[in-house]
Design a protein around this motif. Sequence first.
Motif, PDB file in Angstrom:
ATOM      1  N   SER A  10       0.862  -1.176   0.000  1.00 44.59           N
ATOM      2  CA  SER A  10       0.000   0.000   0.000  1.00 44.59           C
ATOM      3  C   SER A  10       0.901   1.229   0.000  1.00 44.59           C
ATOM      4  CB  SER A  10      -0.903   0.010   1.237  1.00 44.59           C
ATOM      5  OG  SER A  10      -0.142   0.339   2.384  1.00 44.59           O
ATOM      6  N   ARG A  11       0.307   2.405   0.107  1.00 46.01           N
ATOM      7  CA  ARG A  11       1.100   3.633   0.139  1.00 46.01           C
ATOM      8  C   ARG A  11       2.041   3.677   1.345  1.00 46.01           C
ATOM      9  NH1 ARG A  11      -3.425   5.208  -2.704  1.00 46.01           N
ATOM     10  NH2 ARG A  11      -3.103   6.740  -4.382  1.00 46.01           N
ATOM     11  N   SER A  12       1.748   2.901   2.372  1.00 46.84           N
ATOM     12  CA  SER A  12       2.639   2.922   3.536  1.00 46.84           C
ATOM     13  C   SER A  12       3.928   2.142   3.299  1.00 46.84           C
ATOM     14  CB  SER A  12       1.917   2.398   4.780  1.00 46.84           C
ATOM     15  OG  SER A  12       1.490   1.065   4.612  1.00 46.84           O
ATOM     16  N   THR A  13       3.972   1.344   2.236  1.00 50.92           N
ATOM     17  CA  THR A  13       5.199   0.589   1.933  1.00 50.92           C
ATOM     18  C   THR A  13       6.378   1.540   1.746  1.00 50.92           C
ATOM     19  OG1 THR A  13       3.988  -1.264   0.966  1.00 50.92           O
ATOM     20  CG2 THR A  13       6.286  -0.986   0.278  1.00 50.92           C
ATOM     21  N   ARG A  14       6.134   2.663   1.088  1.00 52.50           N
ATOM     22  CA  ARG A  14       7.232   3.619   0.859  1.00 52.50           C
ATOM     23  C   ARG A  14       7.745   4.223   2.164  1.00 52.50           C
ATOM     24  NH1 ARG A  14       3.169   7.165  -2.763  1.00 52.50           N
ATOM     25  NH2 ARG A  14       1.807   7.962  -1.146  1.00 52.50           N
ATOM     26  N   ILE A  15       6.899   4.277   3.192  1.00 53.86           N
ATOM     27  CA  ILE A  15       7.362   4.774   4.495  1.00 53.86           C
ATOM     28  C   ILE A  15       8.279   3.736   5.137  1.00 53.86           C
ATOM     29  CG2 ILE A  15       6.698   5.743   6.707  1.00 53.86           C
ATOM     30  CD1 ILE A  15       5.706   7.379   4.285  1.00 53.86           C
ATOM     31  N   VAL A  16       7.903   2.469   5.032  1.00 56.24           N
ATOM     32  CA  VAL A  16       8.760   1.396   5.561  1.00 56.24           C
ATOM     33  C   VAL A  16      10.100   1.411   4.816  1.00 56.24           C
ATOM     34  CG1 VAL A  16       8.987  -1.089   5.917  1.00 56.24           C
ATOM     35  CG2 VAL A  16       6.758   0.016   6.221  1.00 56.24           C
ATOM     36  N   THR A 162       5.493   5.855  -6.977  1.00 59.25           N
ATOM     37  CA  THR A 162       4.320   5.774  -7.853  1.00 59.25           C
ATOM     38  C   THR A 162       4.532   4.732  -8.942  1.00 59.25           C
ATOM     39  OG1 THR A 162       3.830   8.094  -7.454  1.00 59.25           O
ATOM     40  CG2 THR A 162       2.888   7.115  -9.450  1.00 59.25           C
ATOM     41  N   TYR A 163       5.752   4.682  -9.466  1.00 62.25           N
ATOM     42  CA  TYR A 163       6.026   3.799 -10.600  1.00 62.25           C
ATOM     43  C   TYR A 163       6.305   2.366 -10.172  1.00 62.25           C
ATOM     44  CZ  TYR A 163       6.103   8.279 -12.864  1.00 62.25           C
ATOM     45  OH  TYR A 163       5.743   9.525 -13.315  1.00 62.25           O
ATOM     46  N   ALA A 164       6.386   2.125  -8.861  1.00 57.06           N
ATOM     47  CA  ALA A 164       6.482   0.746  -8.381  1.00 57.06           C
ATOM     48  C   ALA A 164       5.133   0.048  -8.543  1.00 57.06           C
ATOM     49  CB  ALA A 164       6.937   0.719  -6.929  1.00 57.06           C
ATOM     50  N   TRP A 165       4.047   0.790  -8.302  1.00 57.83           N
ATOM     51  CA  TRP A 165       2.720   0.174  -8.425  1.00 57.83           C
ATOM     52  C   TRP A 165       2.065   0.452  -9.779  1.00 57.83           C
ATOM     53  CZ3 TRP A 165      -1.573   3.287  -9.200  1.00 57.83           C
ATOM     54  CH2 TRP A 165      -1.491   4.619  -8.806  1.00 57.83           C
ATOM     55  N   ALA A 170       4.932   5.280 -16.330  1.00 56.38           N
ATOM     56  CA  ALA A 170       6.234   5.948 -16.442  1.00 56.38           C
ATOM     57  C   ALA A 170       6.368   6.584 -17.822  1.00 56.38           C
ATOM     58  CB  ALA A 170       7.370   4.957 -16.204  1.00 56.38           C
ATOM     59  N   PRO A 171       6.785   7.843 -17.887  1.00 56.17           N
ATOM     60  CA  PRO A 171       6.896   8.511 -19.187  1.00 56.17           C
ATOM     61  C   PRO A 171       8.066   7.961 -19.997  1.00 56.17           C
ATOM     62  CG  PRO A 171       7.819   9.903 -17.484  1.00 56.17           C
ATOM     63  CD  PRO A 171       7.209   8.718 -16.779  1.00 56.17           C
TER      64      PRO A 171
END
Length: 200
Positions: A10-16, A162-165, A170-171
């Motif tokens: 989830s979005r919290s993965t990036r915090i971990v 963002t580009y992990a999920w 990705a441009p």
Amino acid sequence: MLKLYHAPQSRSTRIVQLIHEMGVADQVEVHRVVIPRRDGTGARDTANPHPEGKVPLLVHADAVIRESNAIMLYLTDHFSGNPLGRDVGAPGRGAYLSWLAWYGNVFEPLIVMQFCELSHPGLDNTFRDMDTANTRLAEALSTHDYLVDDQISAADILISSTYAWAPQLAPDVPIIRDWIARCLNRPATKAIAESEMAAA
């Protein structure tokens, strides 16, 4: 001790990932909770104090911090001197704050609109458009390896996540794709992502 409420993938993965990148995993308790998922699975977890049942949520004494960019700023300010943040008065502090705010104010709304295939002149006028956003990223990366300077920051981890999920978003801009790869291929980022995928 700090406590992070986290739902894997989830979005919290990036915090971990940030916590591990900062080397402070022993100082932040990660408490796993369940959240409602877009596919209809999951449910609101009564153990999660987030007012909307979402993640991430960081609790530190009486401070309750929600939203990824606010949590990242709190963590990097709390653990001052860590190279993932830019302390008050340090070179790059202004750019660091701007990129963290840009993520929530501009970039994520644009990504969600792109993902949902939404388009409206009023939205474009308010949030800009993806071409403008990609131009901002490319301009920053034309002078540095990362958004603030030549050292990765929490802002890079936040925006590149963002580009992990949604890698399909990705441009096709080599300088941006190279930066995404630099960010997502870091050992801590890869290790957390792989461990969560394996657990799922």
